[in-house]
Design an enzyme around this catalytic site. Structure first.
Site, mmCIF file in Angstrom:
data_model
loop_
_atom_site.group_PDB
_atom_site.id
_atom_site.type_symbol
_atom_site.label_atom_id
_atom_site.label_comp_id
_atom_site.label_asym_id
_atom_site.label_seq_id
_atom_site.Cartn_x
_atom_site.Cartn_y
_atom_site.Cartn_z
ATOM 1 N N TYR A 123 43.857 35.879 37.613
ATOM 2 C CA TYR A 123 42.665 35.018 37.650
ATOM 3 C C TYR A 123 42.903 33.633 38.247
ATOM 4 O O TYR A 123 42.089 33.156 39.048
ATOM 5 C CB TYR A 123 42.027 34.940 36.248
ATOM 6 C CG TYR A 123 41.197 36.178 35.969
ATOM 7 C CD1 TYR A 123 39.846 36.222 36.289
ATOM 8 C CD2 TYR A 123 41.775 37.334 35.450
ATOM 9 C CE1 TYR A 123 39.092 37.367 36.087
ATOM 10 C CE2 TYR A 123 41.038 38.484 35.243
ATOM 11 C CZ TYR A 123 39.693 38.494 35.563
ATOM 12 O OH TYR A 123 38.947 39.638 35.375
ATOM 13 N N GLU A 170 38.604 42.015 28.934
ATOM 14 C CA GLU A 170 39.581 42.968 29.473
ATOM 15 C C GLU A 170 40.764 43.132 28.505
ATOM 16 O O GLU A 170 41.328 44.224 28.393
ATOM 17 C CB GLU A 170 40.023 42.527 30.876
ATOM 18 C CG GLU A 170 38.924 42.847 31.894
ATOM 19 C CD GLU A 170 38.942 42.032 33.172
ATOM 20 O OE1 GLU A 170 40.025 41.576 33.575
ATOM 21 O OE2 GLU A 170 37.867 41.844 33.772
#
Ligand SMILES: Cc1cc2nc3c(=O)[nH]c(=O)nc-3n(C[C@H](O)[C@H](O)[C@H](O)COP(=O)(O)OP(=O)(O)OC[C@H]3O[C@@H](n4cnc5c(N)ncnc54)[C@H](O)[C@@H]3O)c2cc1C
Ligand code: HEM
Length: 393
Positions: free
Chosen positions: A95, A137
């Site tokens: 990310y 997630e």
């Protein structure tokens, strides 16, 4: 929680960024892949070439920013994307890389218009959005049926129709117990391949055509050849993988599933609409419905080119024969049979409807169903590509 000042700046600049959306994401991907070529093993090269994923990722960050003060409202969309991320094994450490290059691209494209306040506000916004994905997630990784990509042995390969190969695979080692797998109708697995005519590893999703795991995990692949281009992975699976070979799979994922509240009742019929290889998740749903409650009325609608391309015909007929109240409608495009809005008007209403096929097929079916006032909550669909591209279409 973002400060009021951040919220104000982000909301004011979303329209400007949307205007430059394509330019920003083009720069973003170019710079990110230059610095992190290893990510080319995760992203779909063809989607990149065709600009499909570009729109999906960028537009989602912008769409999410509009809801920054209440990101929970985006949970259904984030969940669907997170399933794909988990299937592709996107990790928290990815990310910051995406954030760094997205922010860098915003700076590069907006130039002086992107002052420090704007960049700081967007940094904060991206971090908050990324955190929602990472948390969701994390939960999915904790529940995945096996870790990462595991080796499976191909035990069966057969022709489900012209150009559609059906595969059955079993775990290649003892870590995974087939009997303990809880597959769900509508889910997909993700294969990791290394096709000879590609510089990169290629990942692709394939829907389970059965949620039973007694024989193994079952999926079917259509040769995806359009124009003069041959689909990379589908042709590789058809031409280079056979019984006895090993294939890497990540655990089943996806939230395309039967509305369980309706499976046991018999008033609202189940309508299953598919075309071509789009039959795969729909077939597993038919199987699940018949096993759970064969008394529920079922309408089966299937479209394909012609009889040779009619996939899983006998399996579908067997399942339909086991159900109590059935309507079956087959459309062969080569014979000029048309599945359009006028025909869709024959469907029962209310109904619980599941649709899968090519993007073009689904767009026309979903448009038709919406025009016929089947509410959004009754129409469920799974595109075999980025879902956003359908929603933005
Ligand atoms: C949730 C989900 C479930 C899926 N389930 C199934 C399933 O059950 N069965 C199934 O068969 N598929 C399924 N798919 C689709 C599958 O994942 C692949 O996308 C498909 O097999 C094509 O992959 P490929 O590598 O063969 O083609 P790619 O190489 O990715 O190419 C895709 C298409 O683009 C064309 N193309 C390639 N390069 C170019 C270019 N430069 N210009 C123009 N066109 C080009 C190709 O001809 C091909 O038609 C699913 C997808 C998703 C997202
Ligand atoms: C907040 C950040 C992110 C957002 C909003 C986002 C959004 C999306 C969306 C909308 C899709 C398409 C889903 C679909 O197929 O329906 C997608 C797919 C994908 N995402 Fe993300 N994503 C983010 C972060 C990441 C990160 C960090 C990575 C890894 C570096 C990543 C890699 C991928 C890949 C590989 C796909 C599959 C599509 C393809 O290969 O072309 N994403 N993402």
């Amino acid at each position: 929680m973002a400060s009021p000042q951040t919220l104000e700046i982000v909301k004011a600049t979303v329209p400007v960024l949307e205007e430059h959306g394509t330019a920003i994401t083009t720069v973003f991907y170019k710079n990110m892949f230059n610095e992190h070529p290893e990510l080319l093993d995760i992203f779909n090269e063809t989607n990149q070439k065709l600009g499909r994923q570009q729109t999906a990722l960028a537009m989602t960050v912008l769409a999410a920013a509009k809801h920054l003060e209440n990101l929970a409202t985006l949970l259904p969309q984030v969940t669907q994307i997170s399933h794909k991320h988990r299937a592709l094994q996107i990790l928290p450490e990815h990310y910051p890389i995406v954030g760094h290059h997205l922010l860098g691209a915003i700076k590069e494209v907006l130039g002086e218009a992107a002052n420090d306040d704007i960049i700081d506000a967007w940094t904060e916004a991206y971090d908050e959005i990324a955190d929602v994905f990472i948390q969701l997630e994390r939960g999915m990784y904790e529940q995945e049926m096996w870790e990462g990509f595991a080796p499976f042995t191909i035990t069966e390969k057969s022709e489900a129709a012209t150009d559609i190969a059906a595969f059955t695979v079993v775990p290649a080692n003892d870590d995974i117990d087939l009997n303990k797998l809880k597959l769900s109708a509508g889910q997909y697995i993700t294969v990791k391949t290394d096709p000879k005519d590609s510089d990169h590893i290629a990942l692709r999703h394939y829907s389970l055509y059965s949620a039973h795991s007694d024989k193994g995990i079952q999926f079917a692949v259509r040769r995806d050849n359009r124009n003069e281009y041959n689909g990379l992975v589908s042709n590789y699976l058809h031409d280079h993988l056979d019984v006895g070979d090993t294939i890497l799979l990540s655990a089943p994922a996806g939230d395309f599933e039967l509305n369980q509240d309706l499976v046991q009742q018999n008033e609202i019929p189940l309508v299953l609409v598919s075309a071509g290889v789009g039959v795969t998740p729909i077939l597993s749903m038919l199987e699940a419905q018949v096993a759970a409650n064969p008394l529920r009325p079922i309408v089966w609608v299937y479209a394909c080119q012609n009889k040779e391309h009619h996939a899983f015909e006998s399996k579908v007929n067997e399942l339909l024969a086991a159900a109590e109240i059935v309507e079956k409608h087959i459309f062969y495009f080569d014979s000029g049979q048309i599945l359009d809005e006028a025909w869709l008007a024959n469907l029962p209403k209310p109904a619980d409807i599941y649709v899968c096929g090519s993007m073009m097929f689904m767009e026309s079916i979903i448009d038709g169903l919406m025009n016929l006032d089947h509410g959004v909550d009754s129409v469920h669909y799974e595109p075999f590509g980025p879902k956003m591209s359908l929603e933005l279409a």
